[in-house]
Design a protein around this motif. Structure first.
Motif, PDB file in Angstrom:
ATOM      1  N   ALA A   1      -1.278   2.533  39.367  1.00  0.00           N
ATOM      2  CA  ALA A   1      -1.012   1.792  40.572  1.00  0.00           C
ATOM      3  C   ALA A   1      -0.436   0.348  40.183  1.00  0.00           C
ATOM      4  CB  ALA A   1      -2.281   1.469  41.544  1.00  0.00           C
ATOM      5  N   PHE A   2      -1.017  -0.239  39.078  1.00  0.00           N
ATOM      6  CA  PHE A   2      -0.507  -1.532  38.672  1.00  0.00           C
ATOM      7  C   PHE A   2       1.038  -1.582  38.241  1.00  0.00           C
ATOM      8  CE2 PHE A   2       0.262  -4.518  35.259  1.00  0.00           C
ATOM      9  CZ  PHE A   2      -0.150  -5.713  35.547  1.00  0.00           C
ATOM     10  N   ILE A   3       0.998  -0.465  37.358  1.00  0.00           N
ATOM     11  CA  ILE A   3       2.714  -0.387  36.980  1.00  0.00           C
ATOM     12  C   ILE A   3       3.596  -0.059  37.893  1.00  0.00           C
ATOM     13  CG2 ILE A   3       4.272   1.044  35.475  1.00  0.00           C
ATOM     14  CD1 ILE A   3       1.734   1.469  33.658  1.00  0.00           C
ATOM     15  N   LEU A   4       3.126   0.839  38.957  1.00  0.00           N
ATOM     16  CA  LEU A   4       4.023   1.176  40.163  1.00  0.00           C
ATOM     17  C   LEU A   4       4.433  -0.007  41.078  1.00  0.00           C
ATOM     18  CD1 LEU A   4       5.466   3.601  41.604  1.00  0.00           C
ATOM     19  CD2 LEU A   4       3.253   3.858  42.772  1.00  0.00           C
ATOM     20  N   PHE A   5       3.491  -0.730  41.428  1.00  0.00           N
ATOM     21  CA  PHE A   5       3.828  -1.836  42.347  1.00  0.00           C
ATOM     22  C   PHE A   5       4.474  -2.781  41.561  1.00  0.00           C
ATOM     23  CE2 PHE A   5      -0.757  -1.154  44.401  1.00  0.00           C
ATOM     24  CZ  PHE A   5       0.045  -0.144  45.182  1.00  0.00           C
ATOM     25  N   PHE A   6       4.496  -2.875  40.096  1.00  0.00           N
ATOM     26  CA  PHE A   6       5.216  -3.987  39.403  1.00  0.00           C
ATOM     27  C   PHE A   6       6.712  -3.535  39.453  1.00  0.00           C
ATOM     28  CE2 PHE A   6       4.820  -7.081  36.115  1.00  0.00           C
ATOM     29  CZ  PHE A   6       6.156  -7.206  35.769  1.00  0.00           C
ATOM     30  N   ILE A   7       7.051  -1.975  39.289  1.00  0.00           N
ATOM     31  CA  ILE A   7       8.219  -1.624  39.392  1.00  0.00           C
ATOM     32  C   ILE A   7       8.840  -1.799  40.838  1.00  0.00           C
ATOM     33  CG2 ILE A   7       9.825   0.510  39.308  1.00  0.00           C
ATOM     34  CD1 ILE A   7       7.715   1.613  37.297  1.00  0.00           C
ATOM     35  N   LEU A   8       8.245  -1.574  41.923  1.00  0.00           N
ATOM     36  CA  LEU A   8       8.626  -1.707  43.275  1.00  0.00           C
ATOM     37  C   LEU A   8       8.891  -3.104  43.520  1.00  0.00           C
ATOM     38  CD1 LEU A   8       6.036   0.366  45.251  1.00  0.00           C
ATOM     39  CD2 LEU A   8       8.470   1.025  44.428  1.00  0.00           C
ATOM     40  N   ILE A   9       8.183  -4.184  43.059  1.00  0.00           N
ATOM     41  CA  ILE A   9       8.538  -5.463  43.262  1.00  0.00           C
ATOM     42  C   ILE A   9       9.716  -6.018  42.248  1.00  0.00           C
ATOM     43  CG2 ILE A   9       7.897  -8.050  42.615  1.00  0.00           C
ATOM     44  CD1 ILE A   9       4.880  -6.978  42.971  1.00  0.00           C
ATOM     45  N   MET A  10       9.975  -5.393  41.337  1.00  0.00           N
ATOM     46  CA  MET A  10      11.407  -5.522  40.620  1.00  0.00           C
ATOM     47  C   MET A  10      12.492  -5.082  41.295  1.00  0.00           C
ATOM     48  SD  MET A  10      10.422  -5.502  36.353  1.00  0.00           S
ATOM     49  CE  MET A  10       9.995  -3.574  36.381  1.00  0.00           C
ATOM     50  N   LYS A  11      12.342  -3.799  42.201  1.00  0.00           N
ATOM     51  CA  LYS A  11      13.290  -3.539  43.125  1.00  0.00           C
ATOM     52  C   LYS A  11      13.388  -4.159  44.144  1.00  0.00           C
ATOM     53  CE  LYS A  11      14.547   0.371  40.778  1.00  0.00           C
ATOM     54  NZ  LYS A  11      15.783   0.386  40.447  1.00  0.00           N
ATOM     55  N   LEU A  12      12.602  -5.177  44.512  1.00  0.00           N
ATOM     56  CA  LEU A  12      12.881  -6.075  45.675  1.00  0.00           C
ATOM     57  C   LEU A  12      13.394  -7.380  45.325  1.00  0.00           C
ATOM     58  CD1 LEU A  12      12.377  -6.667  48.788  1.00  0.00           C
ATOM     59  CD2 LEU A  12      10.278  -7.571  47.813  1.00  0.00           C
ATOM     60  N   VAL A  13      12.986  -7.953  44.131  1.00  0.00           N
ATOM     61  CA  VAL A  13      13.635  -9.216  43.762  1.00  0.00           C
ATOM     62  C   VAL A  13      13.745  -9.164  42.044  1.00  0.00           C
ATOM     63  CG1 VAL A  13      11.412 -10.214  43.262  1.00  0.00           C
ATOM     64  CG2 VAL A  13      13.289 -11.776  43.807  1.00  0.00           C
ATOM     65  N   PRO A  14      14.801  -9.829  41.749  1.00  0.00           N
ATOM     66  CA  PRO A  14      15.123  -9.704  40.229  1.00  0.00           C
ATOM     67  C   PRO A  14      13.726 -10.350  39.331  1.00  0.00           C
ATOM     68  CG  PRO A  14      16.762 -10.724  41.208  1.00  0.00           C
ATOM     69  CD  PRO A  14      15.869 -10.647  42.332  1.00  0.00           C
ATOM     70  N   VAL A  15      13.656  -9.881  38.428  1.00  0.00           N
ATOM     71  CA  VAL A  15      12.677 -10.059  37.437  1.00  0.00           C
ATOM     72  C   VAL A  15      12.900 -11.219  36.415  1.00  0.00           C
ATOM     73  CG1 VAL A  15      13.282  -8.561  35.262  1.00  0.00           C
ATOM     74  CG2 VAL A  15      10.620  -9.227  35.688  1.00  0.00           C
ATOM     75  N   ILE A  16      13.958 -11.667  36.573  1.00  0.00           N
ATOM     76  CA  ILE A  16      14.419 -12.983  36.121  1.00  0.00           C
ATOM     77  C   ILE A  16      14.822 -13.573  37.108  1.00  0.00           C
ATOM     78  CG2 ILE A  16      16.138 -14.204  34.234  1.00  0.00           C
ATOM     79  CD1 ILE A  16      14.053 -12.040  32.874  1.00  0.00           C
ATOM     80  N   PRO A  17      14.130 -14.868  37.374  1.00  0.00           N
ATOM     81  CA  PRO A  17      14.594 -15.770  38.529  1.00  0.00           C
ATOM     82  C   PRO A  17      16.146 -16.456  38.407  1.00  0.00           C
ATOM     83  CG  PRO A  17      12.480 -16.348  37.510  1.00  0.00           C
ATOM     84  CD  PRO A  17      13.073 -15.622  36.479  1.00  0.00           C
ATOM     85  N   MET A  18      16.800 -15.991  39.404  1.00  0.00           N
ATOM     86  CA  MET A  18      18.061 -16.524  39.477  1.00  0.00           C
ATOM     87  C   MET A  18      18.098 -17.833  39.738  1.00  0.00           C
ATOM     88  SD  MET A  18      19.769 -13.516  41.593  1.00  0.00           S
ATOM     89  CE  MET A  18      19.063 -13.568  43.141  1.00  0.00           C
ATOM     90  N   SER A  19      17.586 -18.264  40.653  1.00  0.00           N
ATOM     91  CA  SER A  19      17.280 -19.965  40.704  1.00  0.00           C
ATOM     92  C   SER A  19      16.917 -20.771  39.548  1.00  0.00           C
ATOM     93  CB  SER A  19      16.130 -19.978  42.057  1.00  0.00           C
ATOM     94  OG  SER A  19      15.089 -19.564  41.548  1.00  0.00           O
ATOM     95  N   GLY A  20      16.055 -20.128  38.698  1.00  0.00           N
ATOM     96  CA  GLY A  20      15.700 -20.670  37.487  1.00  0.00           C
ATOM     97  C   GLY A  20      16.899 -20.847  36.536  1.00  0.00           C
TER      98      GLY A  20
END
Length: 447
Positions: A407-426
């Motif tokens: 569940a931890f890995i799955l939710f991590f993948i789903l969050i990466m599908k919503l927003v980039p894992v590398i902050p664009m604003s950064g």
């Protein structure tokens, strides 16, 4: 720098990672869902048949559920501490790892407490814990600490997401309509004006300081649940700092593993570079030295005291749990130490291998703190059957444990599908700072 043009370029660069799912990813997601479904089945078996289907009995009332709870909460607190430090001190390479750390922190705080619920024999009485809490109980304070830290970390994570939501909102014409609506809603009208940007930075910086304090206090409370008892192996004055160091040790290890996997499978070598692994490896080296010192102090003091209860505990560790003890306290410390100490050995793969050994060793260390201690009480119980004295986890417990990790890995993948894992604003902030530095340098030379 043309700000709007740069935002559009970054949105186009990261949009394939958000919107497209490869065949390998689909298979991996399907596997994770299957593991979770097996865990759900195991949960209902335990719910209807009771704890008799687990290995927990009169002596060992806690098993790998509580070990997983400690591990995940330990991971969340270390993540909160590391994330807060990265933001508060404006670490130069924070942009490549900060979001990974923040996501790990929040997900660990969500997954970890679930294992506590699995330890409760009567879930139908769970609400009494909130209706009639005992203020004298350290468990009550632990629940307060976890809930406070979860709320604080969630707000902190959301604040760091807002600029990226705004970028995706303004540059997602080709995205699906549900994505456009989600980005518009979550961006809450943020336009990246200088005033908004300054206010957001101030709030994030303040939250980062609060998160650091919350992490230290909350994990100290968890350590006191053990150390304020008279149980052999737990009654220790250094448990709070020992737990904090152990949390940082596992946290750095999991962050390195996540960096390696994300870098490899999402082709982000340009953003997650070798310098980040070396920096994280050096931090892991320092923490391993501290963790090794605390571990040595803890066991040496018990051996030197010659107390009967401590001697019985050490005898259990060196007989029944000998190989686990060796792995947790020797291999789990010395192997990362040797790999990371020598500069020539600090490659990306070797640093990741050291992190894997450290994380496995730390989980074994948590196991040795909980189970052998409960197997050697001050007074033996009347029923001396093997299964009542010694603990062995059943398939139910392992299924639920692996379901938690899945569940931890799955939710991590789903969050990466919503927003980039590398902050664009950064990325934009770093480029903006570099442009300012260049202009300042040119001005100095001209003058």
């Amino acid at each position: 720098m043309n700000l709007e043009k740069r935002k559009r370029e970054l949105a186009q660069e990261f949009s394939p990672l958000l919107e497209k799912t490869t065949k390998t990813s689909k298979i991996w997601i399907g596997f994770l869902i299957a593991v979770i479904l097996v865990g759900v089945y195991a949960f209902f078996v335990q719910l209807f048949k009771g704890h008799i289907v687990t290995g927990m009995r009169d002596n060992v009332v806690w098993g790998i559920y509580i070990i997983n709870f400690i591990f995940f909460v330990c991971l969340s607190y270390s993540g909160a501490f590391i994330s807060g430090v990265l933001h508060f001190f404006k670490t130069p390479w924070k942009n490549s790892v900060s979001r990974i750390v923040e996501i790990i922190t929040v997900l660990s705080l969500i997954i970890g407490p679930i294992f506590i619920l699995l330890c409760i024999g009567r879930l139908d009485r769970l609400h009494y814990l909130f209706m009639y809490p005992r203020i004298q109980s350290p468990i009550t304070w632990d629940i307060i600490a976890i809930m406070t830290d979860l709320i604080g970390c969630f707000i902190y994570l959301y604040l760091t997401f807002i600029p990226d939501f705004a970028i995706l909102r303004d540059n997602s014409e080709n995205a699906s309509k549900w994505r456009q609506k989600v980005y518009k809603y979550l961006a809450i009208g943020y336009q990246d004006t200088p005033t908004q940007r300054e206010k957001l930075h101030k709030i994030t910086r303040t939250m980062s300081a609060m998160v650091i304090a919350l992490a230290i206090v909350a994990y100290s409370v968890l350590a006191w649940i053990f150390s304020l008892t008279l149980q052999p192996g737990w009654n220790s004055s250094i448990f709070a700092p020992y737990f904090i160091i152990a949390g940082l040790y596992s946290g750095i290890g999991v962050i390195i593993i996540a960096m390696y996997l994300i870098r490899k499978y999402y082709n982000l070598e340009h953003y997650i570079r070798k310098v980040h692994f070396i920096g994280a490896g050096i931090v892991l080296l320092i923490i391993s030295l501290l963790f090794g010192y605390f571990t040595f102090s803890e066991y040496f003091s018990r051996w030197f005291s010659h107390k009967i209860s401590d001697a019985n505990l050490l005898n259990t560790l060196f007989t029944r749990y000998f190989w686990m003890f060796i792995f947790a306290n020797y291999i789990g410390v010395l192997v990362p130490l040797v790999i990371l100490f020598f500069k020539k050995l600090r490659t990306i793969k070797s640093i990741t291998f050291a992190a894997v050994i450290a994380v496995i060793g730390l989980w074994f260390n948590r196991y040795l703190i909980v189970v052998p201690t409960l197997e050697t009480p001050y007074l033996p119980i009347q029923d001396t059957r093997e299964e009542f004295i010694h603990y062995t986890a059943t398939w139910i417990e392992w299924a639920l444990s692996f379901a938690g990790v899945a569940a931890f890995i799955l939710f991590f993948i789903l969050i990466m599908k919503l927003v980039p894992v590398i902050p664009m604003s950064g990325i934009i902030d770093n480029e903006r700072e570099q442009n300012k530095s260049k202009k300042t340098f040119k001005k100095i030379i001209t003058e």
